[in-house]
Design a protein around this motif. Structure first.
Motif, PDB file in Angstrom:
ATOM      1  N   TYR A 130       0.743  -1.178  -0.058  1.00  0.00           N
ATOM      2  CA  TYR A 130       0.026  -0.080   0.037  1.00  0.00           C
ATOM      3  C   TYR A 130       0.782   1.190   0.060  1.00  0.00           C
ATOM      4  CZ  TYR A 130      -3.582   3.156   1.150  1.00  0.00           C
ATOM      5  OH  TYR A 130      -4.412   4.195   1.366  1.00  0.00           O
TER       6      TYR A 130
ATOM      7  N   CYS B  75      -1.282   4.199   8.260  1.00  0.00           N
ATOM      8  CA  CYS B  75      -2.102   4.990   7.297  1.00  0.00           C
ATOM      9  C   CYS B  75      -2.396   6.197   7.916  1.00  0.00           C
ATOM     10  CB  CYS B  75      -3.260   4.098   6.860  1.00  0.00           C
ATOM     11  SG  CYS B  75      -3.197   2.808   5.829  1.00  0.00           S
TER      12      CYS B  75
ATOM     13  N   GLU C 230      -7.074   1.683   3.983  1.00  0.00           N
ATOM     14  CA  GLU C 230      -7.082   0.786   3.005  1.00  0.00           C
ATOM     15  C   GLU C 230      -8.446   0.208   3.348  1.00  0.00           C
ATOM     16  OE1 GLU C 230      -5.983  -0.171   0.357  1.00  0.00           O
ATOM     17  OE2 GLU C 230      -6.332  -2.246   0.104  1.00  0.00           O
TER      18      GLU C 230
END
Length: 497
Positions: free
Chosen positions: A111, A379, A387
């Protein structure tokens, strides 16, 4: 015409400059994974010399109660690196790859790669490397796990290579089930060698090289140290840090009272090493030697972590890099008579977790967190959108306020052979750690088989007495059963549900 062209060029320049500035402002991620490292560190109050990790803990947030989803490297790493729990990844042992169950899942490093980071890995990150996750091939050191340095160690390995087909250990697991495994090399070794003669020493040097090489671009650098995984091999100077006579053996070298037989394990990870009996406990001398060697390996890895962090600071990257230090599961050092992980006990499922974020105050928290929470946390810390499909909870609020209310429970599980249901590992133990209790339900899917474990950490922090069989605890058992069945979503803070 000239004015229009000039305006277009200016707009392009500004757009490119803005993109470059945005990239420069991104926080890097230095992700340090340590194999078989339980919270046996100075910063966790243990008699282990770990000055560099202790310093990281003073500068970051130390999580007192962090837990993995499975106390085994392949499923534990699959869960954390995908942000999914084991019943989603279908990785319970070594017989399934997560991409078999969820082929299109985007992993944590993948990611970050998709978001413009240079994602690279050194050493052991996934148990089985996932090439899709990285911007360049995985770096492996030239040494193997069972490369020995002393003449005796080399002789033992030569004997094994010559005679391994003639000698196997056989264990009776009950119900007519047996297990065999070839003998291995020395369980520990203390050669007088430099750090870079050992695999993890080479990984530290490689990490330093990559920091220098990629310091001008946003990076996700994962460094996977192998020790203190067996065999406990480290340079002699790290053994010399300890007086073996001062190392106390486990205070509970026996199974818990009233525990189901399959809740404990025959610790074959150690059984197949040279000089370790194929049945029964290790000797008191071996127990002291093994614990001493484990401590030495922790100190060795601590020194390698220190080298990497020192270079991060020397390059001025420490002010724009998130540092995560994480253990992939615990390890029993003789507790309950076991020398291994492979269980749902606190000693197997609890891990060290330290997160240092530029601009955040250091501290410690007693909140319950899980390794599956790392994906959404990173994140949020880097400003990336969450995600889809993640099954953890970002603990950024804890980094801001470590004493705030948080999860009601952390969840782990372990697949096990249940006697009476054949040789295939059909059973599963689902375990839940609340603020006070550890509760485990053992079941065989498709049957009515159920057995339970209940430990009161307020009165019995070593989990020595299973209270689940006591009649007076039936109301509590029922309450915890309902909480376990509500699952991880039911344990989230109110504002997160």
């Amino acid at each position: 015409m000239i004015v229009r062209v000039s305006c277009c060029l200016l707009m392009c320049f500004l757009a490119c400059s803005s993109s470059l500035w945005a990239a420069e402002e991104r926080l890097n991620v230095l992700f340090i994974a340590v194999d078989d490292l339980r919270p046996e560190l100075g910063c966790y109050g243990q008699p282990v010399k770990s000055p560099h990790i202790d310093q990281l803990a003073r500068e970051g947030m130390l999580f007192e109660r962090a837990y993995v989803q499975v106390a085994l490297c392949m499923p534990s790493r699959a869960s954390m690196l995908t942000g999914r729990r084991p019943d989603t990844t279908k990785v319970y042992q070594f017989d399934t790859d997560f991409r078999d169950a969820i082929p299109d899942v985007v992993t944590l490093p993948q990611y970050f790669k998709q978001q413009g980071y240079h994602a690279l890995a050194l050493g052991k990150i996934f148990h089985k490397d996932d090439k899709t996750s990285w911007s360049e091939p995985l770096f492996r050191s030239k040494r193997g796990e069972n490369d020995y340095h002393t003449e005796f160690g080399k002789q033992v390995m030569a004997w094994i290579k010559e005679d391994h087909r003639k000698v196997t250990y056989v264990w009776d697991l009950g119900d007519g089930i047996t297990k065999t495994k070839r003998p291995g090399g020395l369980p520990w070794e203390a050669p007088d060698i430099p750090d870079d003669a050992v695999r993890d020493g080479q990984l530290a040097e490689a990490a330093i090289d990559r920091l220098r090489k990629y310091q001008d671009k946003p990076f996700f650098l994962a460094v996977g140290f192998h020790k203190p995984h067996l065999p406990f091999v480290a340079p002699k100077k790290y053994f010399d840090l300890y007086d073996p006579g001062s190392i106390a053996p486990a205070s509970n070298p026996f199974p818990p009272q009233n525990v189901p037989k399959y809740a404990t394990y025959n610790w074959n990870d150690l059984r197949h090493y040279y000089g370790i009996s194929d049945v029964g406990p290790v000797s008191p001398q071996q127990a002291r030697e093994l614990k001493h060697a484990y401590y030495a390996c922790v100190s060795f890895v601590d020194a390698q972590v220190g080298k990497v962090l020192a270079e991060l600071k020397r390059l001025g990257l420490d002010q724009k890099t998130i540092v995560v230090l994480w253990g992939d599961h615990g390890w029993q050092l003789g507790e309950h008579g076991m020398w291994d992980k492979h269980s749902n006990f606190e000693t197997s499922t609890r891990i060290p977790l330290i997160v240092k974020v530029p601009g955040f105050k250091p501290g410690r928290t007693q909140a319950l967190v899980e390794s599956v929470d790392l994906f959404p946390t990173l994140c949020e810390l880097t400003g990336l959108p969450r995600e889809d499909g993640l099954e953890g909870l970002s603990f950024v609020p804890l980094l801001k306020n470590p004493d705030r209310p948080w999860k009601q429970a952390a969840f782990s599980q372990y697949r096990r052979v249940i006697p009476g249901y054949g040789k295939i590992s059909k059973g599963m133990g689902y375990s839940m750690r609340t603020d006070r209790y550890r509760f485990t339900e053992w079941l065989v899917p498709g049957t009515d088989f159920r057995e339970y474990e209940l430990y009161d950490h307020e009165r019995d922090p070593e989990e020595n007495v299973n209270l689940a069989v006591e009649p007076q605890y039936r109301p509590l058992l029922q309450q915890l059963k309902q909480q376990l069945h509500a699952g991880w979503r039911g344990a989230l803070p109110a504002e997160s549900k």
